[in-house]
Enzyme design. Sequence first.
Site, PDB file in Angstrom:
ATOM      1  N   VAL A  12      -5.090 -30.811 -13.313  1.00  0.00           N
ATOM      2  CA  VAL A  12      -3.597 -29.842 -12.853  1.00  0.00           C
ATOM      3  C   VAL A  12      -2.861 -31.400 -12.498  1.00  0.00           C
ATOM      4  CG1 VAL A  12      -3.723 -27.703 -12.248  1.00  0.00           C
ATOM      5  CG2 VAL A  12      -4.413 -29.532 -10.737  1.00  0.00           C
TER       6      VAL A  12
ATOM      7  N   LYS B 129     -14.889 -31.086 -12.520  1.00  0.00           N
ATOM      8  CA  LYS B 129     -15.793 -30.109 -12.679  1.00  0.00           C
ATOM      9  C   LYS B 129     -17.367 -30.156 -13.613  1.00  0.00           C
ATOM     10  CE  LYS B 129     -12.636 -26.981 -11.011  1.00  0.00           C
ATOM     11  NZ  LYS B 129     -11.550 -25.857 -11.587  1.00  0.00           N
TER      12      LYS B 129
ATOM     13  N   TYR C  11      -9.171 -25.086 -19.631  1.00  0.00           N
ATOM     14  CA  TYR C  11      -8.608 -23.050 -19.703  1.00  0.00           C
ATOM     15  C   TYR C  11      -8.301 -22.550 -19.898  1.00  0.00           C
ATOM     16  CZ  TYR C  11      -7.062 -26.171 -15.938  1.00  0.00           C
ATOM     17  OH  TYR C  11      -6.645 -27.787 -15.188  1.00  0.00           O
TER      18      TYR C  11
ATOM     19  N   TYR D  35     -15.525 -29.320  -2.738  1.00  0.00           N
ATOM     20  CA  TYR D  35     -14.441 -28.871  -4.132  1.00  0.00           C
ATOM     21  C   TYR D  35     -13.226 -29.734  -3.924  1.00  0.00           C
ATOM     22  CZ  TYR D  35     -11.017 -26.870  -6.789  1.00  0.00           C
ATOM     23  OH  TYR D  35     -10.901 -26.131  -7.950  1.00  0.00           O
TER      24      TYR D  35
ATOM     25  N   SER E 254     -10.205 -30.423 -11.904  1.00  0.00           N
ATOM     26  CA  SER E 254     -10.836 -29.883 -12.924  1.00  0.00           C
ATOM     27  C   SER E 254     -11.465 -30.969 -13.400  1.00  0.00           C
ATOM     28  CB  SER E 254     -10.114 -29.177 -13.659  1.00  0.00           C
ATOM     29  OG  SER E 254      -9.185 -27.952 -12.433  1.00  0.00           O
TER      30      SER E 254
HETATM   31  N1  LIG Z   1      -7.075 -26.551 -12.647  1.00  0.00           N
HETATM   32  C1  LIG Z   1      -7.411 -27.509 -12.113  1.00  0.00           C
HETATM   33  O1  LIG Z   1      -7.304 -28.861 -12.315  1.00  0.00           O
HETATM   34  C2  LIG Z   1      -7.076 -27.541 -10.481  1.00  0.00           C
HETATM   35  C3  LIG Z   1      -7.797 -27.859  -9.417  1.00  0.00           C
HETATM   36  C4  LIG Z   1      -6.812 -27.936  -8.095  1.00  0.00           C
HETATM   37  N2  LIG Z   1      -7.969 -28.956  -7.548  1.00  0.00           N
HETATM   38  C5  LIG Z   1      -7.744 -26.177  -7.647  1.00  0.00           C
HETATM   39  O2  LIG Z   1      -8.517 -25.945  -6.993  1.00  0.00           O
HETATM   40  O3  LIG Z   1      -6.627 -25.473  -7.641  1.00  0.00           O
END
Ligand SMILES: NC(=O)CC[C@H](N)C(=O)O
Length: 318
Positions: A272, A77, A254, A202, A74
Amino acid sequence: MSIENQHAETWKHLNKHLPEWLEESKKYTEDGNVAAYIPELASAPKDVLGICIMDAAGNTAKSGDHEYRFTLQSISKVFTLILALIDRGEEVVFSKVGMEPTGDDFNSMLKLELVEPGIPFNPLINAGAIAISSLIAGSSPDEQTNRILHFFREVADNGTLDINQDVHKSESDTAHRNRSLAYFLKDNGVLHHDVEDVLEVYFSHCSVEVGCADLARMALVLAHNGFDPIRNQRLIPRRFVQIAKTFMFTCGMYNASGEFAMNVGLPAKSGVSGGILTMVPGRYGIGVVGPALNNKGNSTAGVHLLGKLSQEFDWSLF
Ligand SMILES: NC(=O)CC[C@H](N)C(=O)O
């Protein structure tokens, strides 16, 4: 004491104590679990904790497992948001995503149906980041991915950054939730491209592999509002960094962003795989990794270590 001397003192204090603070935080790895919903991430060692802090001259303070490699997940992003802003401008971007935190899990689809106009609440939740992936310039997923990779390498000042194909495949093979989010977005008229093409972009940017020093280097550019103090060069317009940092503050950790703002008080983004990118505005870029996560999806030990540092040096913006 002059500002320079103050900085020198802080830097000395930091280098001296970082290993002991890291050791102290390391025990919090026991309270977390590594993410297993992407099978390839499940094998990450639970007890890893590493950090790299970089100042505007490129000096680094490093400790623990800072050479451990992991995927951005994430954290990517933040930079795809910036690239979409560069490619399409604010008006287009904010016709596809909102500006508010959700208070829900990062992969939730709840509000997509509940709240009109059916666009993701912000660009840092999965639905929002998938919408952002579709805005990156390029006429094919390959072209879009290459553009993203080129941009990440530029900001990280590291031409060797690349996609971890095993993680990419593992996520793509098991991304039922993200697929359903993307199809939902397609139905709501948010995505213009083919769903699988958007997801390919993505998964690719989530799977870019880095180390703590790369995160610190990327964060340093954000800490200086888009200007790279090491190469003496503007890489990102200031306004777009302002937007990115605002989202990092309100949504970057988050639905634990409020708690992080309270205890650390810095703009940050977690992933994550256990990474956290954060910064002390105007001063340092910081990269942390600790794959054991709490129930909100943030590195347990990483968050603890940043709390300690923030307290010690009064880094909170408040
Ligand atoms: N929270 C994350 O890091 C989510 C990214 C992970 N690639 C997903 O789409 O679930």
